[in-house]
Design a protein around this motif. Structure first.
Motif, short mmCIF file in Angstrom:
data_model
loop_
_atom_site.label_atom_id
_atom_site.label_comp_id
_atom_site.label_asym_id
_atom_site.label_seq_id
_atom_site.Cartn_x
_atom_site.Cartn_y
_atom_site.Cartn_z
N ALA A 65 20.33 2.96 17.19
CA ALA A 65 21.24 2.61 16.85
C ALA A 65 22.05 1.51 17.80
N PRO A 66 23.04 0.77 16.85
CA PRO A 66 23.21 -0.21 17.61
C PRO A 66 24.68 -0.48 18.58
N GLN A 67 25.20 0.84 18.90
CA GLN A 67 26.35 1.07 19.98
C GLN A 67 25.54 2.60 20.78
N SER A 68 23.66 3.32 20.54
CA SER A 68 23.88 4.16 21.07
C SER A 68 23.96 4.32 22.54
N GLU A 69 24.55 6.10 22.51
CA GLU A 69 24.92 5.98 23.72
C GLU A 69 23.72 6.17 24.84
N ILE A 70 22.81 7.31 24.26
CA ILE A 70 21.35 7.52 24.80
C ILE A 70 21.05 5.84 25.58
N ALA B 216 25.80 15.54 24.38
CA ALA B 216 26.20 14.43 24.98
C ALA B 216 26.64 14.58 26.20
N GLN B 217 27.36 16.41 26.45
CA GLN B 217 27.71 16.36 27.39
C GLN B 217 26.44 17.04 28.96
N GLN B 218 25.92 17.55 28.38
CA GLN B 218 24.53 17.71 28.89
C GLN B 218 23.84 16.92 28.88
N ARG B 219 23.54 15.65 28.02
CA ARG B 219 22.78 15.22 28.62
C ARG B 219 23.10 13.88 30.14
N GLN B 220 24.65 13.51 29.55
CA GLN B 220 24.88 13.12 31.07
C GLN B 220 25.22 13.92 32.50
#
Lengths: 275, 241
Positions: A210-215, A260-264
């Protein structure tokens, strides 16, 4: 990330295959305004196969403008009805696009999608490529940049290729090419000297592309590495050392079911070197 | 397990889990009382040329008993499950490919065929295969007094005079498949069908709640990825051919 990673969202390509139009006339007393608004209310809800929304034409047509509903993946048209055929969340995009967001592991080839394939056989003028679908795809040796009958590309059995589908429907054998419509490679072709290829779910791949991918943004902060993401769920990673390559591979595989939290938190811990 | 009159049928406690196995494309575990079945779906995958069908997918069902090798009883059950699945799957969307459904008996305490059907339906949904409707399996037993028992356990099945399993579809609550053993009158058959149709409402509601819960675990609506998905259009992309 380099040209190898195409970050535009391929999901909409499905719509080219699955487009269908339903004209609904808004009408005061009749059911389908309710049906259309029922349908619209369900955006964000989980729907199951077998859920039906019917849009019927009234007998007397009012002078309001007809509304168009475009059905994407997971929705099928059955005469005047829209049938849900996969379980998932109903999504909506302005002005009139609806689709079912569903999770899948198995890849089904779609036209225009860029995938990572593995060459399995060379037979005459074509290569047979395994893309993870129900059939092997074929890739002509002329479909590489600068390839002619005399100047054959250097492709061996077992090589990884990043290519896109030009023919991918249920009735025909899928075909791949490694050039775009202008004849340039544009990032496609054979790659993968070194590095690691692994498989993730299709949902994670869509989130990565996706264009603004957080991952992708979180991963960029870790350490430099090369990554190729195929829409068939295959990801290839290469970094300076084998350890870093394995770290990136494990992170991608594990962040599938995390918030998202756990990933960061996880990425931060790895960057600090505690894992 | 409970004896019911003509009002709401009672089913044993059931539970389900999806996406629990890592290798299959879809998997589920369905538990009805003490009966437990694990299902795995692979597909659409490559098919042998001898088995391929030119316009639809080839569905293969394999039932593994808890002990021993599969026998004729398992083959009969495979046939029932396969016919139900083929009626509800949109197999014309994947011609010349194979779909394999593997059902493993973890524990059998009665109503096994309906447990197979329920776990098969959840596994097919989990694999993302296109389906035109869902199906639910309900077993009814008629005991020696003529009472209809829904979802009997193994002891009740053994003492019953007749045992019937129906597969009910979700759109119109019609019977898709029936498998019966024993002797019963036409009136009793119709009564059992009516009871099964009522019981299937609970099962479909359970499917909905279960999928809602598992989708909620997989998709986090607040992630940035979702918002960007709504905002992009491939037609605006200059690189799209």
């Amino acid at each position: 990330m380099g040209e190898l990673q195409r970050v535009y969202f391929r999901f909409c390509c499905f719509f080219l295959v699955f487009l269908c139009h339903i004209y609904c006339f808004p009408y005061q007393k009749c059911t389908f305004t309710d049906m259309l608004s029922c349908f619209k209310d369900k955006v964000g809800d989980v729907l199951l196969p077998g859920d039906v929304f019917s849009f019927q034409m009234p007998e007397s047509i009012t002078d309001s403008k007809p509304e168009k509903v475009v059905c994407g993946p997971g929705l099928r048209r059955n005469g005047d009805e829209v049938l849900v055929c996969k379980s998932g969340i109903l999504r909506h995009k302005q002005p009139n696009l609806y689709w079912i967001d569903s999770q899948q592991r198995r890849y089904v080839p779609g036209k225009g999608e860029s995938v990572i394939g593995i060459i399995t056989a060379k037979s005459g003028d074509i290569f047979k490529v395994d893309v993870g679908g129900s059939e092997q795809a074929s890739l002509s040796y002329l479909a590489f940049e600068g390839a002619t009958k005399r100047n054959r590309p250097n492709v061996q059995v077992g090589d990884l290729v990043y290519s896109q589908f030009i023919i991918a429907n249920k009735d025909m054998e899928p075909e791949l090419v490694c050039i775009d419509s202008c004849g340039r490679a544009n990032g496609m072709g054979v790659f993968g000297a070194g590095g690691l290829l692994f498989k993730v779910s299709l949902g994670l791949v869509r989130r990565l592309l996706a264009p603004q991918s957080e991952i992708a943004k979180d991963l960029e902060k870790m350490f430099p590495f090369e990554i190729v993401v195929g829409m068939n769920g295959r990801v290839w990673v290469k970094s300076k050392t084998i350890q870093q390559t394995l770290i990136v591979a494990n992170l991608l595989e594990s962040c599938e079911n995390m918030t998202a939290q756990q990933r960061q938190t996880l990425f931060r811990r790895v960057a600090d070197g505690s894992i | 397990m409970d004896v019911c009159g003509s009002s709401s049928p009672t089913l044993r406690e059931f539970g389900c889990e999806q996406n629990l196995l890592s290798r299959p494309d879809g998997s589920s575990s369905f538990v009805q009382g003490d009966t437990s079945v694990l299902a795995g779906v692979y597909g659409p995958a490559e098919v042998k040329v001898s088995k391929e069908i030119y316009d639809r997918a080839t569905l293969e069902v394999v039932v593994q008993p808890k002990v021993g090798l599969p026998s004729v009883r398992e083959r009969a059950r495979e046939q029932c499950v396969r016919e139900t699945c083929e009626a509800s799957l949109l197999s014309t969307l994947h011609p010349r490919s194979s779909l394999t459904l593997v059902l493993q008996v973890v524990h059998d305490d009665g109503s096994l065929l309906s447990c197979f059907l329920n776990s098969a339906c959840m596994a097919l949904m989990d694999a993302g295969l296109p389906m035109s409707c869902l199906f639910a399996g309900v077993t009814c037993a008629i005991d020696t007094d003529g009472q209809v028992i829904t979802d009997p356990n193994a002891a009740q099945e053994k003492e019953s005079r007749a045992l019937m399993t129906f597969a009910i579809d979700s759109t119109e609550r019609r019977v898709m498949m029936s498998s019966t053993r024993g002797s019963f009158t036409v009136h009793e058959l119709q009564q059992c069908i009516a009871v099964s149709q009522k019981a299937s409402d609970k099962i479909f509601q359970f499917y909905r709640d279960s999928v809602r819960r598992s989708q909620g675990l997989r998709w986090f609506p607040r992630q940035i990825g979702d918002e960007s998905r709504d905002g992009t259009d491939v037609r605006d992309d200059p690189e799209h051919h």
